[in-house]
Scaffold this active site. Structure first.
Site, PDB file in Angstrom:
ATOM      1  N   ARG A 241       0.866  -1.172   0.000  1.00  0.00           N
ATOM      2  CA  ARG A 241       0.000   0.000   0.000  1.00  0.00           C
ATOM      3  C   ARG A 241       0.905   1.223   0.000  1.00  0.00           C
ATOM      4  NH1 ARG A 241      -3.497  -2.749  -1.513  1.00  0.00           N
ATOM      5  NH2 ARG A 241      -5.513  -3.197  -0.558  1.00  0.00           N
ATOM      6  N   GLU A 270      -3.013   7.660  -3.831  1.00  0.00           N
ATOM      7  CA  GLU A 270      -3.534   7.030  -5.035  1.00  0.00           C
ATOM      8  C   GLU A 270      -4.919   7.581  -5.391  1.00  0.00           C
ATOM      9  OE1 GLU A 270      -2.323   2.917  -4.745  1.00  0.00           O
ATOM     10  OE2 GLU A 270      -4.147   2.380  -5.803  1.00  0.00           O
ATOM     11  N   HIS A 288      -1.447   0.322 -10.022  1.00  0.00           N
ATOM     12  CA  HIS A 288      -2.000  -0.655  -9.066  1.00  0.00           C
ATOM     13  C   HIS A 288      -2.554  -1.897  -9.786  1.00  0.00           C
ATOM     14  CE1 HIS A 288      -3.859  -1.059  -4.759  1.00  0.00           C
ATOM     15  NE2 HIS A 288      -3.487  -2.233  -5.249  1.00  0.00           N
TER      16      HIS A 288
HETATM   17  C1  GLV Z   1      -4.984  -5.156  -3.784  1.00  0.00           C
HETATM   18  O1  GLV Z   1      -4.261  -4.220  -3.634  1.00  0.00           O
HETATM   19  C2  GLV Z   1      -5.504  -5.934  -2.704  1.00  0.00           C
HETATM   20  O2  GLV Z   1      -5.321  -5.601  -1.516  1.00  0.00           O
HETATM   21  O3  GLV Z   1      -6.172  -6.933  -3.008  1.00  0.00           O
END
Ligand code: GLV
Ligand code: GLV
Length: 327
Positions: A241, A270, A288
């Site tokens: 993250r 983000e 992402h």
């Molecule tokens: C993606 O970032 C997830 O946490 O599944």
């Protein structure tokens, strides 16, 4: 099986197989008609009167949304990370929260390696160069990058994904260090990984790959002090993250050559990037995409839906993160 009585809402279109799991079980399903993140007001209105909400990592499920979810018994997150949900507020209201672990481990580990290769071997820079018509022949000093095979990989957070990334290092004869609150014996045995403190890992690794979940203790885990500990030839890879890294400090470190480069799939604000990040040549910055394969997203959809159906049947959802609500 008996049909469930459930009025479910999905905040954005997901693979049809997940919707089918819900409708096959007898649920009435409404999917947001907008292919975008819902505004806060829209989310507040959408969750009202629903028995179940299948939500995304881009939906902030805060105390207000939870308060508006007057009938809701489950928020099924379509992600393994669930930092977008105020789990304490959901628990206080007796609402289950579930995630989708396991099914995206390989895809995310693969993407971490894709970033590692891309940034160390300067694939994106080189690709841009070729497309621009600047490739006029092989040259001894053209786009020299970092060595990978035989170097040291540092895994920060040796859970499912971190472990999967480390296992792949065997093929490249790498030394593996890991930092985790718990010992990971499987990892130590399979790849000879060594558990070390974070500072040692940062000092000794050629590649530092982040695999922690985001919470208060991991926010800005990598900041100016940590970046300064890294080798000037080292690369930072983040598929966890964004806020785990102090992105402003990272831009500074990359600019000053304090580290060699970064492969980032996630960003602190983000989808916004901190000023200067996108102008740097030594970063690879996909949008992402960790779990973004057809197979993985299909499995995430069916798993999130399976959690909803289990809850509606009075069973324990397989991926409940706050099981205390069932007691
Ligand atoms: C993606 O970032 C997830 O946490 O599944
Ligand atoms: C998430 O799936 C993790 O444990 O790394």
């Amino acid at each position: 099986m008996s049909k469930v009585d459930c009025n479910a809402y999905i905040t954005r279109r997901i693979p049809q197989q997940g919707i089918d799991v819900l409708t096959d079980a007898g649920a009435r399903v409404e999917v947001s008609p907008h292919d975008r993140v819902l505004a806060h007001e829209e989310l507040l209105a959408a969750v009202r009167g629903r028995d179940a909400v299948l939500c995304l990592l881009t939906d902030p499920i805060d105390a207000e949304v939870i308060g508006a979810a007057d009938r809701c018994r489950i928020f099924a997150n379509y992600a393994v990370g669930y930092n977008n949900i105020d789990v304490a507020a959901a628990t206080a209201r007796g609402i289950a929260v579930t995630n989708t672990p396991g099914v995206l481990t390989d895809a995310t580990a693969d993407l971490a390696w894709a970033l590692l290769f891309a940034v160390a071997r300067r694939i994106v820079e080189g690709d841009r160069f070729t497309r621009a018509g600047e490739f006029h022949g092989w040259a001894p000093m053209l786009f020299l990058g970092g060595d990978i095979s035989g170097r040291t990989l540092g895994i920060v957070g040796a859970g499912r994904i971190g472990t999967a990334v480390a296992f792949r290092a065997r093929g490249f004869r790498m030394r593996v260090l890991y930092h985790d609150p718990s010992q990971n014996e499987a990892l130590e045995q399979a790849v000879g990984a060594e558990r070390v403190g974070l500072d040692t890992l940062l000092r000794e690794s050629d590649f530092v790959s982040l695999h922690v979940s985001l919470n208060e203790s991991t926010h800005h885990l990598i900041g100016p002090r940590e970046l300064a500990l890294m080798k000037p030839t080292a690369y930072l890879i983040n598929t966890s993250r964004g806020p785990v890294v102090d992105e402003v400090a990272l831009v500074g470190a990359l600019r000053q050559g304090q580290i060699a480069g970064a492969g980032l799939d996630v960003y602190e604000d983000e989808p916004q990037l901190k000023p200067g990040l996108a102008e740097l040549p030594n970063v690879v910055i996909p949008p992402h995409l960790g779990s973004a394969t057809v197979g993985t997203r299909t499995k995430m959809a069916t798993l999130a839906a399976t959690n909803v159906v289990a809850m509606m049947r009075g069973e324990t959802p397989p991926n409940i993160v706050n099981p205390e609500v069932l007691q």
